[in-house]
Design a protein around this motif. Structure first.
Motif, PDB file in Angstrom:
ATOM      1  N   LEU A 102     127.928  40.307 -14.131  1.00  0.00           N
ATOM      2  CA  LEU A 102     126.647  40.496 -14.810  1.00  0.00           C
ATOM      3  C   LEU A 102     125.647  41.328 -14.015  1.00  0.00           C
ATOM      4  N   GLY A 103     126.167  42.270 -13.239  1.00  0.00           N
ATOM      5  CA  GLY A 103     125.286  43.190 -12.518  1.00  0.00           C
ATOM      6  C   GLY A 103     124.580  42.592 -11.324  1.00  0.00           C
ATOM      7  N   VAL A 104     124.963  41.387 -10.911  1.00  0.00           N
ATOM      8  CA  VAL A 104     124.318  40.735  -9.760  1.00  0.00           C
ATOM      9  C   VAL A 104     125.007  41.197  -8.473  1.00  0.00           C
ATOM     10  N   PRO A 105     124.312  41.954  -7.593  1.00  0.00           N
ATOM     11  CA  PRO A 105     124.969  42.528  -6.407  1.00  0.00           C
ATOM     12  C   PRO A 105     125.643  41.506  -5.500  1.00  0.00           C
ATOM     13  N   LEU A 106     125.002  40.352  -5.294  1.00  0.00           N
ATOM     14  CA  LEU A 106     125.606  39.356  -4.410  1.00  0.00           C
ATOM     15  C   LEU A 106     126.932  38.854  -4.970  1.00  0.00           C
ATOM     16  N   ALA A 107     126.984  38.637  -6.282  1.00  0.00           N
ATOM     17  CA  ALA A 107     128.240  38.201  -6.907  1.00  0.00           C
ATOM     18  C   ALA A 107     129.294  39.305  -6.803  1.00  0.00           C
ATOM     19  N   ILE A 108     128.877  40.547  -7.013  1.00  0.00           N
ATOM     20  CA  ILE A 108     129.821  41.677  -6.977  1.00  0.00           C
ATOM     21  C   ILE A 108     130.421  41.837  -5.584  1.00  0.00           C
ATOM     22  N   THR A 109     129.569  41.811  -4.556  1.00  0.00           N
ATOM     23  CA  THR A 109     130.087  42.010  -3.197  1.00  0.00           C
ATOM     24  C   THR A 109     130.939  40.831  -2.748  1.00  0.00           C
TER      25      THR A 109
END
Length: 966
Positions: free
Chosen positions: A373-380
């Protein structure tokens, strides 16, 4: 929730039981069979722990109860085995040298038979409890699973480069919008506030740092401050933090009126930029009081507030102070768009950030990214997790199983982050969870954190014996950093990570996983009970005796403004018998009770920054397991324990800043496990019977990091001692300081042969990177200095008889500091023009060199030079024309050079020069009238320029200052 950590503790128990020393104890105590059965039982339980953890997470109540029963017994077994291992090591030391009667007496117990009986009883009791628990696991339908999650095992060239890509990917438009507000000259209010609002993990702090570091912001504001507010909105505390950020010093006075007065004095009339990061509290009254304090800024002052809570932003708007402080509408931070999300994911998931050729992997990756959902912390975090494998099947299994169970609500990010935690091996789980002992926004000093992990036994040596525990710990840290469990990592000049922070959501995750295993009491308390093993006190004002029921504590971290009295110490030592770490950093401690010697499990004792402690009790040498004794900045300490040689497992002795010490105890050289020795004092009285001389260093072959030798004894004897010292075996000792400073007129007390420095015969570590010589006699440097091919920093201070320095040989030096060497000429020698000189030089500092007439020719090839400082060189008459060779020069400062009449024409060709500061050069002043002076054209292109002339002592008058230099 701490049950997932049990498999690591079980593994440690098995390793202890299988060690030759413990097996020998088993034979001596006639409990060999019991220990073997205990090994088998723990191994059987460990085999089903992974399955038990999964079933407990799925809500199986029976398994949860089974794990709760197991937890207490496993930790008790670990404590017991530590006591047995300690006894085994004690016996080994006693029997190592059969002729050493004194050693046997030293380590003997008052009643060894009673101790043996007690240990045998406890071994049998633990075995009985574990047998009962082991019999129950089959009823819980647990399965044997021996494979733990694995660490990244494929090599990457840039795995540990740690470029903070999340701060630059997909936020360019947001950055521009925020900067436009901050620089907007049409805002009428003197002080304006911009709230940046968004859910956790979106990168509000990262965006704000991205903005703060922009050159436009750096040049536009006179004063820049940053304060993390976090959970507790205490106006007084925030004011103190703002003042500390402004002055770079911790306020000494804690009274509110004084703090406000000092802060207003600092910000009055200045256009400042303040960040209040991670604000939660929307209390109207508190905000009003804080804003009143911040009124004094000049027009154009800006405050940025980051918050997850729109209520906070609304409160800020409603409580704006008319005409003085205004608030614009909130800036809502959104998630990254699809392209930016994919770009960020690639940086973490794929080698070198390159998209794989397999289209199925790309498609799978993009489906996974959508669920973030575009959340950087989740993506990384998810990207780092998947980077451990390039298997299409494993990625598909992750997407369809683990990821599908997670709520697709961006505000509920913890379950997503926990996926990454669940896939950590147990040793990394321990290391991560341990960080919950510290508050949010805590700045972790990486070497210290790694040492704490080692103290608790979380770090285990590899089969590769060339790696010490610190090297292994650094690998652990980098693995966690790569997975985004840490952030904002900063490195030193050698590329080593020195400190970092943890995202507050990651901190929340660590607390939730730790449960009652780790507790903090004080400002914001977490739950503690009899299962608590690690405890931190912050602003805790209750009696220590109230904590006595927490009898299994292994970490006791006291960081609060209180003075421990005798009752406190008695409570700590009598109750917390299983302590591995006792940290009493800066608590106004003036003594340590002799009962400290009873803490036989203690590995780390930190008494740093206790200014009043004068002596350590002799009983401290009974701490056979002690690995770290940290006494940094205990400046009233007069001596170390005379029998320090008894601390046979000591690995780190930090006495930096203990200026009250005058000698090192005899026998220090017998501590052959010592890796850190920050300072070594040479006593001025050579016949002092307890004093160890420089030859103690010969026995220390594992030293790492930095060593400072403080020599207050002079003469031929000490020169001979230097010749006898051999530090060549210390391959990892990278910094060496010789402090031989003496009072004025004492230099002739040295009996120096051939006018050489007294340590000409000294044998240095071959990989030395930094060398400092302070107050050392002799007309030339020791010859071995020029054989140090890895030397990057050379510092010479107060070497009053030094006459020559062959710069042409310093080819590897990057940082050269020459201060108050009154006989040093640095003459231009035309015969040496063919030498290249220090071609890697980045920084040069020439201070207090009265015989310096001009820069030596050997420097003209230093085209890499970035910073040049010349101060108090009264004979300097000219800067050579070849200064234009310094094409990389960015910072140039000259001060108190009264004979300097002009700057060369080459100044105009220094196109990289960003800052020029001139202090008290009166002849130059006349030539530098703005626009009309003879030399104005040479310096007009420099962005930051300041010229200052002394008016009277300690008072200066700024002649002109442009581009905001302060």
């Amino acid at each position: 929730m701490a049950e997932p950590l049990l498999s690591f503790v079980a593994k440690r128990i098995i390793e202890a039981l299988c060690s030759p020393a413990v097996k020998q104890i088993g034979l001596l105590w006639d409990v060999e069979d019991e220990l073997q059965n205990l090994t088998n039982t723990v191994s059987t339980i460990k085999a089903v722990l992974l399955d038990a953890e999964d079933k407990q997470a799925a809500g199986n109540c029976a398994v949860k109860l089974w794990l709760e029963r197991l937890e207490d017994v496993i930790y008790d077994a670990d404590d017991l085995l530590d006591a047995v291992s300690t006894e085994a090591r004690r016996r080994e030391i006693m029997t190592r040298n059969k002729k050493a009667k004194k050693v046997r007496i030293l380590f003997s117990k008052p009643n060894p038979l009673a101790f043996r009986r007690k240990m045998v009883r406890e071994i049998k009791a633990i075995k009985k409890k574990l047998d009962a628990i082991n019999a129950d696991w089959k009823n819980s339908h647990l399965e044997v699973r021996r494979v733990e999650p694995r660490v990244v095992n494929r090599e990457r060239n840039n795995t540990y480069s740690f470029v903070p890509v999340e701060t630059v990917i997909g936020r360019e438009d947001d950055k521009k919008a925020v900067i436009d507000f901050l620089l907007d000259s049409n805002v009428e209010d003197n002080v304006s506030i911009l709230p940046i609002v968004g859910i956790g993990g979106l990168g509000k702090t990262a965006l704000t740092r991205f903005v703060s570091n922009d050159h436009q912001i750096q040049e536009h504001f006179e004063l820049k401050m940053w304060v993390c507010v976090s959970d507790i909105f205490d106006v007084k505390n925030i004011v103190a933090k703002v003042l500390e950020s402004a002055t770079k010093e911790k306020p000494a006075d804690a009274e509110m009126d004084t703090l406000v007065s000092k802060l207003r004095e600092k910000i009055e009339g200045k256009k400042y930029f303040l960040v209040l990061d991670d604000v939660w509290n929307g209390d109207h009254g508190k905000w009003c009081r804080l804003k009143e304090v911040l009124m004094g800024g000049a027009r154009g002052t800006r405050i940025v507030v980051t918050t997850r809570n729109e209520v906070v932003a609304k409160t800020i708007r409603q409580e704006s102070v008319a005409s003085i402080i205004g608030t614009v509408e909130s800036y809502p931070l959104k998630g990254l768009d699809e392209d930016a999300s994919w770009s960020l994911f690639k940086q973490k998931a794929f080698e070198r950030g390159q998209e794989p050729e397999n289209p199925c992997m790309v498609a799978l990756g993009k489906e996974i990214v959508k669920k973030c959902l575009g959340v950087p912390l989740a993506i990384t975090t998810i990207g780092s997790l998947l980077s451990s494998t390039n298997s299409e099947a494993e990625w598909k299994d992750f997407k369809n199983n683990e990821l599908s169970k997670i709520s697709q609500n961006a505000t509920e990010l913890l379950p997503t982050l926990k996926l990454s935690y669940d896939n950590l091996p147990s040793h990394l789980k321990h290391c991560f969870v341990y960080c919950s002992l510290f508050p949010k926004d805590y700045l972790f000093y990486t070497p210290e954190l790694i040492q704490m992990w080692i103290t608790q036994g979380f770090v285990k040596s590899y089969d590769d014996q060339s790696l010490c525990l610190e090297d292994v710990g650094r690998k652990y840290f980098k693995d966690l950093l790569w997975r985004s469990f840490f952030q904002e990592a900063r490195t030193d000049e050698f590329g080593d990570i020195i400190d970092c922070k943890m995202h507050d959501l990651m901190h929340d995750l660590a607390i939730s996983v730790a449960g009652s295993l780790i507790a903090t009491l004080g400002d914001k308390e977490t739950k503690s009970d009899k299962k608590t093993r690690h405890l931190s006190l912050r602003n805790y004002d209750k009696p220590i005796s109230m904590l006595c029921e927490l009898s299994r504590i292994r970490t006791f971290l006291v960081r609060c403004d209180r003075k421990l009295d005798k009752n406190d110490f008695d409570a700590i030592i009598s109750s917390f018998k299983f302590l591995r770490m006792l940290d009493m950093w800066s608590i106004d401690l003036d003594y340590l009770p002799s009962s400290i010697g009873k803490l036989k499990h203690l590995r780390r004792l930190d008494l740093s920054h206790n200014k009043n402690i004068k002596k350590l009790p002799d009983s401290i040498t009974r701490l056979q397991n002690l690995q770290e004794l940290l006494l940094r900045e205990c400046d009233s300490l007069k001596e170390l324990p005379r029998d320090i040689k008894k601390l046979v497992n000591l690995r780190h002795l930090d006495i930096y800043g203990c200026v009250g010490l005058t000698y090192m105890p005899r026998g220090l050289g017998q501590l052959n496990n010592l890796e850190t020795l920050t300072d070594f004092y040479v006593h001025s009285g050579s016949h002092f019977k307890h004093c160890g001389d420089l030859r103690e260093l010969n026995g220390l072959n594992k030293l790492r990091g930095s060593l400072e030798i403080i020599n207050r004894r002079h003469g031929k004897d000490v020169a001979l001692e230097y010749e006898a010292v051999n530090l060549k075996e210390n391959q990892n000792l990278h910094e060496l300081v010789f402090d031989c400073c003496v009072t004025e007129g004492d230099v002739n007390d040295w009996d120096v042969v051939d006018d050489k420095m007294p340590f000409e015969g000294f044998q240095p570590p071959p990989n030395l990177k930094q060398l400092s010589l302070w107050g050392c006699p002799g007309s030339s440097l020791p010859s071995w200095v020029f054989s140090l091919t890895n030397l990057v920093k050379l510092e010479l201070r107060h070497c009053r008889t030094l006459k020559s320095l062959p710069l042409q040989h310093l080819t590897s030096v990057q940082d050269l500091i020459l201060k108050r060497c009154v006989e040093l000429e640095l003459a231009n020698d035309e015969d040496r023009m063919q030498w290249q000189g220090p071609t890697n030089l980045l920084s040069l500092d020439l201070t207090g060199l009265p015989k310096l007439v001009s820069l030596p020719s050997a420097l003209q090839h230093a085209t890499t030079l970035q910073k040049l400082s010349i101060w108090n060189c009264q004979s300097l008459t000219a800067i050579p024309e070849w200064i234009h060779n310094f094409k990389s020069l960015q910072d140039f400062s000259i001060g108190k050079c009264s004979s300097l009449a002009s700057l060369p024409e080459g100044m105009g060709r220094l196109t990289s020069l960003k800052r020029l500061a001139i202090w008290d050069c009166p002849i130059l002043l006349r030539r530098w009238e703005r626009d009309t002076g003879e030399d104005w054209a040479k310096i007009a292109h420099i962005p930051k320029l300041r010229v200052t002339l002394a008016r009277r002592r300690f008072k200066h008058r700024c002649i002109f200052d442009h581009s905001g230099i302060s």
